[in-house]
Enzyme design. Structure first.
Site, PDB file in Angstrom:
ATOM      1  CG  ASN A  10     -28.141  67.149  31.052  1.00  0.00           C
ATOM      2  OD1 ASN A  10     -28.155  65.849  31.541  1.00  0.00           O
ATOM      3  ND2 ASN A  10     -29.399  67.871  31.012  1.00  0.00           N
ATOM      4  NE  ARG A  91     -30.371  67.781  35.281  1.00  0.00           N
ATOM      5  CZ  ARG A  91     -31.454  67.159  34.661  1.00  0.00           C
ATOM      6  NH1 ARG A  91     -31.330  66.677  33.452  1.00  0.00           N
ATOM      7  NH2 ARG A  91     -32.633  67.098  35.355  1.00  0.00           N
ATOM      8  CG  HIS A 180     -36.755  69.909  37.598  1.00  0.00           C
ATOM      9  ND1 HIS A 180     -38.292  69.716  37.383  1.00  0.00           N
ATOM     10  CD2 HIS A 180     -36.306  69.349  36.558  1.00  0.00           C
ATOM     11  CE1 HIS A 180     -38.451  69.066  36.324  1.00  0.00           C
ATOM     12  NE2 HIS A 180     -37.107  68.926  35.880  1.00  0.00           N
ATOM     13  NE  ARG A 241     -40.123  62.083  34.008  1.00  0.00           N
ATOM     14  CZ  ARG A 241     -39.322  63.084  34.378  1.00  0.00           C
ATOM     15  NH1 ARG A 241     -39.260  63.310  35.348  1.00  0.00           N
ATOM     16  NH2 ARG A 241     -38.375  63.549  33.296  1.00  0.00           N
ATOM     17  CD  GLU A 384     -32.190  72.800  34.383  1.00  0.00           C
ATOM     18  OE1 GLU A 384     -32.879  72.778  33.396  1.00  0.00           O
ATOM     19  OE2 GLU A 384     -32.574  71.856  35.258  1.00  0.00           O
TER      20      GLU A 384
END
Ligand code: ADP
Length: 399
Positions: A10, A91, A180, A241, A384
């Site tokens: 990732n 990813r 996601h 965010r 993940e």
């Protein structure tokens, strides 16, 4: 036979997270994090079994970062060039309209991911640097891109369409893509397993609450809505965010505060959310500040929970009823208070949280709704890396 081994990468703009794991058992042989690439004062933390090694050294680029990680593997008795790695799974944040399933990487695929950088200028270039670094170091091992957007590719028209000029939207690829996806897909699949039900028979709402946060609504295993949009900025309140806001705010700030594009980008992506409201993006620190009576922390928490309930209400109606509501990722898995507050006072909808089950020390997949409740409320750890590793093997196995 040796267990299959997949390296999952990732790659971010200044960091690389990696894991070497067995995609069948999920057993992790080693994992690590390379940080501050290209920024000076670089660092690596590498864990193999019980042992963690750290190192501080300047890391000029992603290839150097990965080379350093490979050296740590070798130091701990796992030479990756001879370890019989079956595949490398990457990813990749934005697959646009093009990629809606895990995809074996070749030159053409890499070019297309590069072209999609206009939709994810912070993320895709960083992902590409990771792919190129692995290509240099493991040229003969198949590499697979697993896209954060892929799971939401088939969102219904009405859910994915922004109400703007259609020609402009089409010319610039403007639609809701969702992110996601790997986590929402993995967790919703685990929910079906946990409940012993066919995924196709369940309506689900999944809250992925980490530093980034998103929620999805699934009917019969397929997503019908999700809170992130063209970019991972829309939707829930996140660590740094803003999530949803009136787009007029951007115009207003450009006119009155004279912020330029980069200033707005920094404000909304890095200086908003919990950090913008309370000065901290880590939920544990936010909790400490609330306990010490900090009103900004309290207010940020209330805004966070308000937004969760806003989406919950919307998705309950969109689905016309829900069988399972699930919490996952750092905050979702660990913060009982958020779960309780998000679902408080909803008995008339068949939704309740049992205080004892909710605060139990258990870490695995678990139910936190009272026995016999109409709606199953669950906590399911996401993974993940495992989902990416399995996808990588599935793709390369079919070659
Ligand atoms: P990401 O992968 O998006 O960086 P994570 O899923 O790791 O994020 O979640 C990070 C968030 O989870 C942070 O706000 C952190 O404070 C919170 N978190 C992690 N562990 C705990 C815990 N034990 N209790 C409460 N919050 C936690």
């Amino acid at each position: 036979m040796e267990p299959a081994r997949v390296l999952v990468v990732n790659s971010g703009s200044s960091s690389i997270k990696y894991q070497l794991l067995d995609p069948d058992s999920g057993k992790v042989a080693a994992s690590g994090l390379v940080e501050r690439i290209g920024e000076g004062g670089g660092a690596i933390e590498h864990t193999a079994g019980e042992h963690t090694v750290t190192d501080q050294v300047d890391i000029p680029d992603h290839t150097a970062g990965l080379r350093l990680a490979f050296a740590k593997f070798a130091d701990t008795g796992q030479d990756l060039t001879t370890a019989g790695i079956t595949a490398v799974g990457h990813r990749v944040v934005h697959g646009g309209e093009v990629f809606y399933r895990p995809t074996r990487i070749d030159d053409r695929v890499l070019r297309t991911i590069t072209e999609l950088s206009t939709l994810a200028p912070l993320h895709n270039p960083a992902n590409i640097r990771g792919i190129e670094a692995v290509r240099t170091l493991l040229p003969d091992v198949p590499q697979v891109a697993v896209f954060d957007t892929a799971f939401f590719h088939g969102l219904p028209e009405a859910a994915k369409t922004y109400a703007i000029d259609r020609q402009i939207a089409e010319a610039h690829g403007i639609r809701r893509y969702g992110f996601h996806g790997t986590s929402h897909e993995y967790v919703s699949g685990r929910v079906a397993e946990f409940l012993g039900r066919a995924p196709g028979s369940l309506n689900q709402i999944v809250f992925h609450l980490g530093n980034g946060a998103s929620v999805s609504a699934l009917r019969g295993g397929s997503p019908v809505d999700t809170s992130m949009g063209l970019t991972p900025l829309e939707g829930l309140v996140m660590g740094t965010r803003s999530g949803d806001l009136d787009p007029g705010i951007i115009l207003h700030l450009m006119r009155t505060a004279h912020l330029d594009i980069d200033g707005i980008d920094r404000l909304l992506n890095r200086g908003s959310g919990l950090r913008g409201m309370a000065g901290v993006n880590d939920f544990r620190e936010l909790r400490r500040r609330i306990e010490s009576g900090d009103p900004a922390a309290r207010s940020a928490y209330d805004v966070y929970v308000h937004r969760l309930r806003h989406y919950l209400g919307a998705y309950l109606i969109e689905l016309g009823g829900v069988d399972a509501i699930t919490f996952t990722a750092g905050v979702g898995e660990n913060n009982a208070e958020v779960r309780a507050d998000a679902l408080a006072g909803l008995h008339r909808f068949g939704i309740a949280v049992d205080p004892e089950l909710n605060t139990a020390a258990d870490r695995g997949a678990r139910r936190i709704s009272p026995a016999g409740a109409e709606v199953q409320v669950l906590v399911v750890p996401t993974n993940e890396e495992l989902a990416i590793a399995r996808a990588a093997v599935a793709v390369t196995g079919n070659d």
